[in-house]
Design a protein around this motif. Structure first.
Motif, PDB file in Angstrom:
ATOM      1  N   ASN A 163      -6.279   4.788   1.594  1.00 24.56           N
ATOM      2  CA  ASN A 163      -4.983   4.351   1.533  1.00 24.56           C
ATOM      3  C   ASN A 163      -4.211   4.089   2.829  1.00 24.56           C
ATOM      4  N   THR A 164      -4.881   5.085   3.802  1.00 25.24           N
ATOM      5  CA  THR A 164      -4.112   4.521   4.961  1.00 25.24           C
ATOM      6  C   THR A 164      -4.460   3.468   5.683  1.00 25.24           C
ATOM      7  N   ASN A 165      -5.978   3.081   5.645  1.00 22.32           N
ATOM      8  CA  ASN A 165      -6.447   1.992   6.244  1.00 22.32           C
ATOM      9  C   ASN A 165      -5.842   0.663   5.404  1.00 22.32           C
ATOM     10  N   SER A 166      -5.545   0.697   4.181  1.00 16.43           N
ATOM     11  CA  SER A 166      -5.020  -0.289   3.468  1.00 16.43           C
ATOM     12  C   SER A 166      -3.657  -0.652   3.810  1.00 16.43           C
ATOM     13  N   ILE A 167      -2.711   0.146   4.170  1.00 21.31           N
ATOM     14  CA  ILE A 167      -1.521   0.253   4.645  1.00 21.31           C
ATOM     15  C   ILE A 167      -1.273  -0.396   5.968  1.00 21.31           C
ATOM     16  N   LYS A 168      -2.287   0.125   6.806  1.00 22.98           N
ATOM     17  CA  LYS A 168      -2.148  -0.334   8.413  1.00 22.98           C
ATOM     18  C   LYS A 168      -2.699  -1.807   8.319  1.00 22.98           C
ATOM     19  N   GLU A 169      -3.754  -2.086   7.526  1.00 19.78           N
ATOM     20  CA  GLU A 169      -4.310  -3.638   7.682  1.00 19.78           C
ATOM     21  C   GLU A 169      -3.343  -4.466   7.289  1.00 19.78           C
ATOM     22  N   ALA A 170      -2.714  -4.151   6.208  1.00 23.60           N
ATOM     23  CA  ALA A 170      -1.925  -4.990   5.551  1.00 23.60           C
ATOM     24  C   ALA A 170      -0.475  -5.288   6.270  1.00 23.60           C
ATOM     25  N   ALA A 171       0.024  -4.271   6.870  1.00 22.37           N
ATOM     26  CA  ALA A 171       1.291  -4.516   7.851  1.00 22.37           C
ATOM     27  C   ALA A 171       0.690  -5.208   9.006  1.00 22.37           C
ATOM     28  N   GLY A 172      -0.700  -5.060   9.660  1.00 20.28           N
ATOM     29  CA  GLY A 172      -0.870  -6.274  10.516  1.00 20.28           C
ATOM     30  C   GLY A 172      -1.000  -7.560   9.967  1.00 20.28           C
ATOM     31  N   ALA A 173      -1.526  -7.698   8.953  1.00 23.03           N
ATOM     32  CA  ALA A 173      -1.818  -8.977   8.246  1.00 23.03           C
ATOM     33  C   ALA A 173      -0.234  -9.563   7.896  1.00 23.03           C
ATOM     34  N   ALA A 174       0.603  -8.908   7.744  1.00 16.72           N
ATOM     35  CA  ALA A 174       1.972  -9.270   7.226  1.00 16.72           C
ATOM     36  C   ALA A 174       3.009  -9.543   8.330  1.00 16.72           C
ATOM     37  N   GLY A 175       2.600  -9.163   9.504  1.00 17.27           N
ATOM     38  CA  GLY A 175       3.395  -9.194  10.763  1.00 17.27           C
ATOM     39  C   GLY A 175       4.523  -8.118  10.779  1.00 17.27           C
ATOM     40  N   ILE A 176       4.164  -7.053  10.126  1.00 20.68           N
ATOM     41  CA  ILE A 176       5.458  -6.128   9.907  1.00 20.68           C
ATOM     42  C   ILE A 176       4.975  -4.991  11.150  1.00 20.68           C
ATOM     43  N   GLU A 177       5.864  -4.463  11.714  1.00 24.60           N
ATOM     44  CA  GLU A 177       5.372  -3.466  13.004  1.00 24.60           C
ATOM     45  C   GLU A 177       5.754  -2.146  12.094  1.00 24.60           C
ATOM     46  N   LEU A 178       4.433  -1.506  12.095  1.00 19.93           N
ATOM     47  CA  LEU A 178       4.411  -0.266  11.294  1.00 19.93           C
ATOM     48  C   LEU A 178       4.359   1.228  12.321  1.00 19.93           C
ATOM     49  N   LYS A 179       5.492   1.985  11.962  1.00 21.38           N
ATOM     50  CA  LYS A 179       5.603   3.076  12.688  1.00 21.38           C
ATOM     51  C   LYS A 179       4.997   4.271  11.650  1.00 21.38           C
ATOM     52  N   PHE A 180       3.938   4.728  12.125  1.00 19.59           N
ATOM     53  CA  PHE A 180       3.032   5.482  11.015  1.00 19.59           C
ATOM     54  C   PHE A 180       3.064   6.953  11.194  1.00 19.59           C
ATOM     55  N   ASP A 181       3.353   7.875  10.503  1.00 17.30           N
ATOM     56  CA  ASP A 181       3.360   9.453  10.585  1.00 17.30           C
ATOM     57  C   ASP A 181       2.465  10.125   9.749  1.00 17.30           C
ATOM     58  N   ASP A 182       1.595  10.980  10.314  1.00 12.99           N
ATOM     59  CA  ASP A 182       0.739  11.790   9.180  1.00 12.99           C
ATOM     60  C   ASP A 182       1.270  13.099   9.141  1.00 12.99           C
ATOM     61  N   ALA A 183       1.535  13.397   7.982  1.00 16.91           N
ATOM     62  CA  ALA A 183       2.415  14.792   7.707  1.00 16.91           C
ATOM     63  C   ALA A 183       1.546  16.053   7.591  1.00 16.91           C
ATOM     64  N   GLN A 184       0.267  15.914   7.456  1.00 18.11           N
ATOM     65  CA  GLN A 184      -0.643  16.865   7.471  1.00 18.11           C
ATOM     66  C   GLN A 184      -0.567  17.661   6.186  1.00 18.11           C
ATOM     67  N   GLN A 185      -0.082  17.165   4.919  1.00 16.09           N
ATOM     68  CA  GLN A 185       0.111  17.772   3.711  1.00 16.09           C
ATOM     69  C   GLN A 185       1.279  18.456   3.992  1.00 16.09           C
TER      70      GLN A 185
END
Ligand code: GZL
Length: 333
Positions: A61-83
């Motif tokens: 899921n994380t890979n899909s979001i990061k790849e899609a943001a790059g492909a869409a030209g969207i600047e992604l600020k990503f945070d991992d909440a460690q559950q």
């Protein structure tokens, strides 16, 4: 390359020219009337709070979001909440501080979000729920939800078992490895499965406990189940990873997974599909993690003020052993 913000005001442009910033190509940092100024660029800035990295599904899921943001030209600020919910609330507050254009997140649990979501609404930052939902009564706290129907995944799992045990005469003892306590997938998968088997009194859930969607959790809880329950016929695990962890406990107890104990899981990530193809699992209900492209479309629409559906559900299927063997070679995750 840092883009000059296209919405710099005339005065701002004069200041930039005077400061020579424009000549050196540094970003304009003035407030834009198109929302946040987090990235200092004319790109849409998306703040995303992810549950964690607890399972193969989450990684995909994380890979899909990061790849899609790059492909869409969207600047992604990503945070991992460690559950941890408190980490997600902190991340969302940070995104508000940074004035991102859109916030998206997968809520680790269903409850306890109203306060921080009201802060995002007050800051006029639209929120998109992905993968998991919240139990807020106030539907204005988010624009839309994109993800799966977890009740259906649980129901399909139960219906397959009902079909498989139609000729069983005695009791069929089921143990259930639940997902993260309080999470939408755990609550809804349990509900769907229970509804599907309710009309068959010989199908009984004799033990049900959370393994927190992790392999380690699945193994640990399955060890307890095996010690406490002399006769276990079926394991229903809310995700592949807990099922894979349980395999270790089952074989260590001298039982043959997929034969002595029928195993039903949800997700259909590669390792789960391999276990199914090998006959160690018996059935998997798919839950697609590939939400990235659809999420980025929604981000663009929401940022542009376009109307979006309140719920966008992903297409999913189910797999038997034979279907897993056929599908494995082309699985994307
Ligand atoms: C379901 C997702 C669940 C997966 C697990 O959409 O939230 O969380 O089923 C993951 O594998 O950990």
């Amino acid at each position: 390359m840092v883009h000059i913000r296209t919405t710099i005001t005339r005065r701002g442009l004069g200041a930039l020219l005077a400061a020579g910033l424009l000549a050196t190509g540094l970003s304009g940092c003035g407030n834009s009337d198109t929302g946040g100024d987090a990235g200092g660029t004319d790109k849409i800035v998306l703040g995303f709070s992810q549950v964690g990295a607890e399972s193969g599904w989450r990684t995909a899921n994380t890979n899909s979001i990061k790849e899609a943001a790059g492909a869409a030209g969207i600047e992604l600020k990503f945070d991992d909440a460690q559950q941890k919910q408190e980490n997600q609330i902190k991340a969302i507050r940070n995104f508000i501080q940074q004035k991102v254009d859109v916030i998206a997140f997968s809520p680790v649990v269903e409850s306890g979000w109203d306060t921080v979501l009201k802060e995002a609404r007050d800051a006029k930052i639209p929120v998109i729920l992905t993968d998991r939902s919240v139990d807020s009564a106030d539907k204005t706290l988010y624009q839309t939800f994109i993800g799966s129907d977890f009740v259906k995944e649980g129901r399909l799992s139960g219906e397959w078992l009902v079909e498989q045990t139609r000729s069983a005469t005695g009791p069929v003892n089921i143990v259930e490895l639940q997902g993260t306590t309080g999470s939408a997938p755990a609550n809804d998968r349990r509900k769907g499965f229970a509804e599907a088997i309710a009309a068959n009194p010989n199908l009984k859930v004799v033990a049900s406990q959370s393994g927190d969607f992790t392999r380690a959790g699945g193994k640990q809880v399955m060890e307890q189940f095996l010690k406490a329950n002399p006769k276990i016929d079926v394991l229903f695990a809310h995700n592949d990873d807990m099922g894979l962890g349980a395999l270790e406990a089952i074989t260590a107890a001298g039982k043959v997974p997929g034969k002595d104990i029928t195993i039903i899981t949800i997700d259909a990530v590669k390792d789960g599909m391999q276990a199914l193809a090998d006959g160690k699992f018996n059935f998997i209900a798919e839950c697609s993690p590939l939400l990235g492209p659809q999420l980025m479309d929604l981000v663009k629409k929401v940022h542009a003020g376009e109307s979006v559906p309140t719920r966008v559900e992903t297409e999913e299927t189910t797999f038997t052993v034979e279907q897993a063997k056929a599908a494995l070679p082309t699985r994307k995750y």
